[in-house]
Motif scaffolding. Structure first.
Motif, short mmCIF file in Angstrom:
data_model
loop_
_atom_site.label_atom_id
_atom_site.label_comp_id
_atom_site.label_asym_id
_atom_site.label_seq_id
_atom_site.Cartn_x
_atom_site.Cartn_y
_atom_site.Cartn_z
N ASN A 1 -12.46 -0.43 0.78
CA ASN A 1 -13.53 0.43 0.25
C ASN A 1 -14.65 -0.36 -0.41
O ASN A 1 -15.16 0.01 -1.47
CB ASN A 1 -12.95 1.44 -0.75
CG ASN A 1 -11.94 2.37 -0.11
OD1 ASN A 1 -12.09 2.77 1.05
ND2 ASN A 1 -10.90 2.71 -0.85
N GLY A 2 -15.03 -1.47 0.21
CA GLY A 2 -16.14 -2.25 -0.30
C GLY A 2 -15.82 -3.13 -1.48
O GLY A 2 -16.74 -3.76 -2.05
N GLN A 3 -14.57 -3.20 -1.86
CA GLN A 3 -14.16 -4.00 -3.02
C GLN A 3 -13.22 -5.12 -2.57
O GLN A 3 -12.44 -4.95 -1.63
CB GLN A 3 -13.46 -3.14 -4.06
CG GLN A 3 -14.30 -1.99 -4.59
CD GLN A 3 -15.52 -2.46 -5.36
OE1 GLN A 3 -15.43 -3.38 -6.18
NE2 GLN A 3 -16.68 -1.85 -5.08
N GLY B 1 -15.48 -3.20 4.40
CA GLY B 1 -16.77 -2.91 3.78
C GLY B 1 -17.33 -4.06 2.96
O GLY B 1 -18.35 -3.89 2.28
N VAL B 2 -16.73 -5.25 3.04
CA VAL B 2 -17.16 -6.40 2.25
C VAL B 2 -17.73 -7.47 3.18
O VAL B 2 -17.16 -7.76 4.24
CB VAL B 2 -15.99 -6.98 1.43
CG1 VAL B 2 -16.46 -8.17 0.59
CG2 VAL B 2 -15.38 -5.92 0.53
N ASN C 1 -23.17 -6.20 9.18
CA ASN C 1 -24.21 -5.58 8.35
C ASN C 1 -25.58 -5.95 8.91
O ASN C 1 -25.69 -6.59 9.96
CB ASN C 1 -24.05 -5.98 6.88
CG ASN C 1 -24.17 -7.48 6.64
OD1 ASN C 1 -24.61 -8.23 7.52
ND2 ASN C 1 -23.79 -7.92 5.45
N LEU D 1 -18.28 -7.69 8.49
CA LEU D 1 -17.78 -6.91 7.36
C LEU D 1 -16.29 -6.66 7.54
O LEU D 1 -15.83 -6.29 8.63
CB LEU D 1 -18.50 -5.57 7.27
CG LEU D 1 -20.00 -5.57 6.94
CD1 LEU D 1 -20.53 -4.14 6.96
CD2 LEU D 1 -20.24 -6.21 5.57
#
Length: 433
Positions: A410-412, A18-19, A9, A15
């Protein structure tokens, strides 16, 4: 050393799914095992699509010894594939996760009576018979329970791939399976066919792990087809299923050049089709058992850097807060890995270091020559491709709690195995006073 293709990021943090890995470490602590769920899904889909594209009837069965938790079995259930288990504990976990019993295969070279009873009671899809003792033991269980079950025979085909001797399983001198060349396999098929409580659906073989070439699988496909044709002519029995096991290699370092699932399967399918035509057989259903290749590349171990030891004219030691307790593979059979500095992903690399664990063993070295930036205490190191046989072989050596496991997608982020506490370490202890 080529830098692996990873995503950072704006802060330069690694990442995953997405985390931000720095946020993962702050939330869940380290050492921490992280799985990129999308990568697992994509690999499963790649196997399925390649088998379909080759016009094969097939089953993909996840070899769960690579990583077995309730969450992983739930993911297997979602993707619609099968799984194979090798113990009563794995079977129990799979059933607890809601995986349909008919999609479970039960492996193992020394299944206990209790485990066979557990499998029969659960009505698992198939029990893979490994030896003559097990044939008799399962027969006794089935008679006592007035039950029947589907079985396969695990064969030792005499094929040795180019891999570490500890993870070769197809050679003649192996603890697994009925030897083909000595006639054990012929004896076993006759014995099982004479037992009405057992329905023999096919034969299985597994030649090893971390395999990068197609030749071993082509040889195995040919050999299984030849055995099927031989048994048709001699015993009037044709296996419905030919199971080639797994063992597909993954990339741990630059040295590793793994093939895609499509490449492996294209060669396997071509060998099968050519051989069954030659031997006058119908094309059987083909089963594969990928484990490492499904979860290995999707897993990452996150560690916090602690002490450093610099020795003049020798490689420095950088210690982290985990080690052989959460990844014993380097100590067990000299497995190689790559690592990155997760909180400074794009920082320039400096002289390599010994990335050492915290366990009281000189052999607790996670990476002998780790190419990292100039890391300092508190920095976050990510070891790559740790998803297979890391957490599944984790221990409480030195009374260290096992790490938490987090799924990211998915970012979670979702914690799917809680970190053990010190209280957990003594939970089963009993006082003698």
């Amino acid at each position: 050393m080529q830098k692996p293709a990873l995503t950072a990021n704006a802060a330069g943090h690694l990442l995953l799914g997405g985390v931000d890995t720095v946020e993962l470490a702050q939330t869940y602590g380290t050492p921490l095992v992280v799985y990129d769920v999308a990568a697992i899904r994509q690999q499963i889909q790649a196997f399925k699509e390649s088998l379909q594209a080759n016009g094969l009837r097939y089953q993909v069965s996840y070899a769960s010894k690579a990583f077995a938790t309730v969450a992983m079995y739930q993911l297997v259930t979602q993707t619609g594939i099968h799984t194979d288990v090798v113990s009563g504990g794995e079977l129990y976990t799979a059933l607890q996760a809601g995986l349909p019993a008919e999609r479970i295969s039960f492996h193992g070279n020394n299944k206990s009576r209790a485990e066979l009873e557990q499998a029969v009671d659960a009505q698992v899809g198939v029990i893979i018979l490994d030896n003559f003792y097990e044939i008799e033991l399962l027969h006794t269980v089935l008679l006592e329970k007035n039950a029947t079950c589907w079985v396969m025979l695990r064969l030792t085909p005499g094929i040795t791939p180019h891999t570490h001797q500890y993870i070769q399983t197809g050679q003649v001198d192996s603890k697994f399976g009925f030897d083909v060349d000595s006639g054990q396999a012929d004896q076993a098929v006759q014995q099982v066919l004479a037992i009405p409580q057992m329905h023999l659906i096919g034969i299985h073989a597994h030649i090893g792990s971390q395999i990068f070439g197609v030749q071993g699988f082509e040889l195995l496909a040919n050999k299984l087809v030849d055995i099927a044709a031989d048994w048709r002519d001699r015993f009037d029995y044709v296996p419905e299923v030919l199971n080639l096991g797994g063992g597909f290699g993954i990339r741990y370092t630059d040295v590793d050049q793994p093939l895609s699932p499509a490449t492996f399967i294209d060669h396997i399918a071509a060998a099968f089709k050519k051989r069954v035509a030659l031997r006058g057989l119908a094309l059987p259903e083909v089963w594969l058992e990928p484990g490492r290749s499904i979860v290995g590349p999707a897993g990452y171990n996150l560690y916090t850097v602690g002490s450093r030891k610099d020795i003049p004219e020798l490689t420095s030691y950088v210690a982290v807060d985990g080690g052989m307790g959460d990844n014993i593979r380097p100590a067990l059979y000299q497995a190689d890995y790559q690592a990155v500095c997760a909180n400074h992903l794009n920082a320039p690399l400096v002289a390599p270091v010994h990335l050492a664990g915290k366990y009281c063993e000189s052999g607790d070295i996670l990476i002998d020559q780790a190419h990292l930036p100039a890391v300092a205490p508190g920095d976050l190191v990510a070891v790559l491709a740790t998803g297979a046989y890391g957490y599944s072989m984790a221990s409480n050596y030195n009374r260290n709690p096992r790490p938490a496991v987090v799924f990211v997608e998915n970012g979670q982020a979702k914690c799917v195995v809680a970190r053990e506490s010190y209280a957990d370490l003594t939970r089963l202890d009993q006082s003698y006073l």
